[in-house]
Design a protein around this motif. Structure first.
Motif, PDB file in Angstrom:
ATOM      1  N   UNK A 146       0.840  -1.199   0.000  1.00  0.00           N
ATOM      2  CA  UNK A 146       0.000   0.000   0.000  1.00  0.00           C
ATOM      3  C   UNK A 146       0.872   1.244   0.000  1.00  0.00           C
ATOM      4  N   UNK A 147       0.671   2.096  -1.004  1.00  0.00           N
ATOM      5  CA  UNK A 147       1.356   3.391  -1.054  1.00  0.00           C
ATOM      6  C   UNK A 147       0.532   4.370  -0.218  1.00  0.00           C
ATOM      7  N   UNK A 148       0.968   4.579   1.025  1.00  0.00           N
ATOM      8  CA  UNK A 148       0.108   5.223   2.004  1.00  0.00           C
ATOM      9  C   UNK A 148       0.341   6.694   2.260  1.00  0.00           C
ATOM     10  N   UNK A 149       1.319   7.320   1.583  1.00  0.00           N
ATOM     11  CA  UNK A 149       1.529   8.748   1.790  1.00  0.00           C
ATOM     12  C   UNK A 149       1.782   9.091   3.250  1.00  0.00           C
ATOM     13  N   UNK A 150       0.925   9.931   3.816  1.00  0.00           N
ATOM     14  CA  UNK A 150       1.114  10.409   5.194  1.00  0.00           C
ATOM     15  C   UNK A 150       0.389   9.552   6.230  1.00  0.00           C
ATOM     16  N   UNK A 151      -0.045   8.353   5.849  1.00  0.00           N
ATOM     17  CA  UNK A 151      -0.856   7.544   6.773  1.00  0.00           C
ATOM     18  C   UNK A 151      -0.135   7.268   8.093  1.00  0.00           C
ATOM     19  N   UNK A 152       1.178   7.001   8.054  1.00  0.00           N
ATOM     20  CA  UNK A 152       1.901   6.716   9.289  1.00  0.00           C
ATOM     21  C   UNK A 152       2.063   7.973  10.136  1.00  0.00           C
ATOM     22  N   UNK A 153       2.156   9.130   9.484  1.00  0.00           N
ATOM     23  CA  UNK A 153       2.199  10.387  10.235  1.00  0.00           C
ATOM     24  C   UNK A 153       0.864  10.647  10.931  1.00  0.00           C
ATOM     25  N   UNK A 154      -0.234  10.323  10.261  1.00  0.00           N
ATOM     26  CA  UNK A 154      -1.551  10.475  10.886  1.00  0.00           C
ATOM     27  C   UNK A 154      -1.696   9.516  12.072  1.00  0.00           C
ATOM     28  N   UNK A 155      -1.367   8.249  11.846  1.00  0.00           N
ATOM     29  CA  UNK A 155      -1.516   7.258  12.908  1.00  0.00           C
ATOM     30  C   UNK A 155      -0.548   7.515  14.062  1.00  0.00           C
ATOM     31  N   UNK A 156       0.616   8.100  13.737  1.00  0.00           N
ATOM     32  CA  UNK A 156       1.629   8.343  14.760  1.00  0.00           C
ATOM     33  C   UNK A 156       1.483   9.656  15.495  1.00  0.00           C
ATOM     34  N   UNK A 157       0.486  10.458  15.116  1.00  0.00           N
ATOM     35  CA  UNK A 157       0.220  11.699  15.836  1.00  0.00           C
ATOM     36  C   UNK A 157       1.008  12.895  15.369  1.00  0.00           C
ATOM     37  N   UNK A 158       1.793  12.751  14.301  1.00  0.00           N
ATOM     38  CA  UNK A 158       2.531  13.904  13.789  1.00  0.00           C
ATOM     39  C   UNK A 158       1.598  14.889  13.104  1.00  0.00           C
ATOM     40  N   UNK A 159       0.597  14.363  12.422  1.00  0.00           N
ATOM     41  CA  UNK A 159      -0.373  15.157  11.675  1.00  0.00           C
ATOM     42  C   UNK A 159      -1.769  14.810  12.169  1.00  0.00           C
ATOM     43  N   UNK A 160      -2.602  15.818  12.376  1.00  0.00           N
ATOM     44  CA  UNK A 160      -3.969  15.580  12.825  1.00  0.00           C
ATOM     45  C   UNK A 160      -4.938  15.693  11.659  1.00  0.00           C
ATOM     46  N   UNK A 161      -6.063  15.026  11.761  1.00  0.00           N
ATOM     47  CA  UNK A 161      -7.103  15.115  10.738  1.00  0.00           C
ATOM     48  C   UNK A 161      -7.889  16.411  10.889  1.00  0.00           C
ATOM     49  N   UNK A 162      -8.407  16.856   9.773  1.00  0.00           N
ATOM     50  CA  UNK A 162      -9.309  18.006   9.797  1.00  0.00           C
ATOM     51  C   UNK A 162     -10.621  17.599  10.450  1.00  0.00           C
ATOM     52  N   UNK A 163     -11.405  18.561  10.980  1.00  0.00           N
ATOM     53  CA  UNK A 163     -12.730  18.228  11.507  1.00  0.00           C
ATOM     54  C   UNK A 163     -13.566  17.510  10.440  1.00  0.00           C
ATOM     55  N   UNK A 164     -14.431  16.624  10.890  1.00  0.00           N
ATOM     56  CA  UNK A 164     -15.207  15.806   9.949  1.00  0.00           C
ATOM     57  C   UNK A 164     -16.025  16.662   8.982  1.00  0.00           C
ATOM     58  N   UNK A 165     -16.583  17.772   9.465  1.00  0.00           N
ATOM     59  CA  UNK A 165     -17.405  18.609   8.583  1.00  0.00           C
ATOM     60  C   UNK A 165     -16.570  19.202   7.455  1.00  0.00           C
ATOM     61  N   UNK A 189      -7.331  19.606   2.699  1.00  0.00           N
ATOM     62  CA  UNK A 189      -6.063  20.170   2.230  1.00  0.00           C
ATOM     63  C   UNK A 189      -5.805  21.536   2.868  1.00  0.00           C
ATOM     64  N   UNK A 190      -6.861  22.342   3.043  1.00  0.00           N
ATOM     65  CA  UNK A 190      -6.702  23.671   3.637  1.00  0.00           C
ATOM     66  C   UNK A 190      -6.295  23.557   5.108  1.00  0.00           C
ATOM     67  N   UNK A 191      -6.860  22.574   5.792  1.00  0.00           N
ATOM     68  CA  UNK A 191      -6.501  22.344   7.194  1.00  0.00           C
ATOM     69  C   UNK A 191      -5.039  21.932   7.308  1.00  0.00           C
ATOM     70  N   UNK A 192      -4.594  21.036   6.406  1.00  0.00           N
ATOM     71  CA  UNK A 192      -3.207  20.590   6.428  1.00  0.00           C
ATOM     72  C   UNK A 192      -2.255  21.743   6.115  1.00  0.00           C
ATOM     73  N   UNK A 193      -2.658  22.599   5.192  1.00  0.00           N
ATOM     74  CA  UNK A 193      -1.829  23.763   4.859  1.00  0.00           C
ATOM     75  C   UNK A 193      -1.705  24.692   6.064  1.00  0.00           C
TER      76      UNK A 193
END
Length: 252
Positions: free
Chosen positions: A185-204, A212-216
Motif C-alpha cells: 500500500x502506497x500510504x503517503x502520510x498515513x503513518x504520520x496520521x496514525x503516529x500523531x505527527x499530523x492531525x485530521x481536519x474536523x469531519x465537517x 487540504x486547507x486544514x493541512x496547509x
C-alpha cells in the motif's frame, strides 16, 4: 514538457483509475485486497500526484504500474466532472488504509516510512486498534535494496509504505517484481496520521473536501508549494485537459 506529452501521461493515469461507485463496491474491493494471489500494489491518485506526473516520467510509470489505483480528494472529483465522468466515492488512503489494516487482523504487517517517534507510535496504535502483527518497522529513508531485503527476510502479508510521493511508488514497483503474494500500500502520510505527527481536519471540513486547507494551515512551510502553487496549476491543467478531451470527442 510539451502540452501533448503531459496530457498523454494524465490520460494514462485516468484510464487506469478504478472508480468505486458505492459502499458495496468498496467492501468488495476490500475483500479482494485481503486475499492477494500475487504481489499486489494499491496506490492513490490526488491532485499532487497528477502534478508530479507532468514532470516525472519515472513516477508516471511507477504509479500507472500499480494493480489498483483509487481516486483521492476533491481535486480529482473536479477533474472527473470536467471530463463528464462520475467520480464515485472519495477513496482517500487516510480513511481506507485503516479499514484495510483492520481486515488484516492477526496477520504479518511491515511498516516502512516516516521517522521515529511517529513511526513507533503509528505501529503501536495499529497493533492496538487493528490487531495486526508488526514484523518489520523501518523509517522511510533507506535504499530500495534495503526494503527488498526486509521483504525477503520477514515475508509480510501487508506492507504499508509511508514515504510520500514519488519514493513510495518507486519502492512499490520494485517490490512488485518479486511476485510473492503480498499487498503493498502506497500510504503517503498515513503513518504520520496514525503516529500523531499530523492531525485530521474536523469531519465537517472533510465532508466539504477541505482537508487540504486544514493541512496547509498546520504545516504552511512544508505544504506551501504543494497546495498554494500546486492547486492552481492542477486546476489550470484540468481546464486544458478537459478542453482537449471535449475537442477529441467532437472530432470523432
Amino acid at each position: 514538457m510539451g502540452e501533448q506529452h503531459w496530457q498523454k501521461r494524465w490520460k494514462t493515469i485516468i484510464d487506469k483509475l478504478d472508480v468505486v461507485p458505492d459502499d458495496a463496491a468498496a467492501q468488495r474491493l476490500l475483500n479482494t485486497l485481503t486475499c492477494p494471489e500475487t504481489t499486489t500494489v494499491l496506490g492513490f491518485v490526488n491532485a499532487h500526484a497528477m502534478n508530479l506526473v507532468v514532470a516525472d516520467a519515472e513516477y508516471c510509470a511507477a504509479l500507472s504500474a500499480a494493480d489498483v489505483l483509487l481516486r483521492d480528494g476533491s481535486g480529482m472529483s473536479l477533474l472527473y466532472r470536467r471530463l463528464g465522468l462520475e467520480p464515485g466515492l472519495n477513496m482517500n488512503g487516510t480513511d481506507f488504509i485503516p479499514r484495510l489494516m483492520a481486515a488484516y487482523r492477526g496477520r504479518r504487517v511491515a511498516f516502512w516510512g516516516t521517522q521515529h517517534p511517529y513511526l513507533g507510535q503509528a505501529v503501536q496504535r495499529s497493533e492496538s486498534l487493528f490487531g495486526v502483527v508488526p514484523v518489520s518497522v523501518h523509517d522511510g529513508f533507506a535504499s530500495v535494496d534495503s526494503y527488498l531485503a526486509l521483504a525477503r527476510e520477514q515475508q509480510p502479508e501487508l506492507i504499508v509504505l509511508g514515504m510520500g510521493m514519488p519514493k513510495q511508488e518507486a519502492v512499490a514497483a520494485r517490490l512488485a517484481a518479486t511476485g510473492r503474494p503480498c499487498l503493498i500500500v502506497c500510504g503517503g502520510a498515513i503513518l504520520d496520521f496514525l503516529g500523531g505527527k499530523v492531525s485530521r481536519a474536523p469531519r465537517w471540513l472533510r465532508r466539504l473536501g477541505g482537508e487540504w486547507a486544514y493541512r496547509l494551515l498546520c504545516e504552511p512551510k512544508r505544504l506551501f508549494k504543494r497546495y498554494v502553487v500546486g492547486n492552481p496549476l492542477f486546476l489550470l491543467r484540468s481546464l486544458l485537459f478537459g478542453k482537449a478531451a471535449v475537442s477529441a470527442r467532437r472530432a470523432v
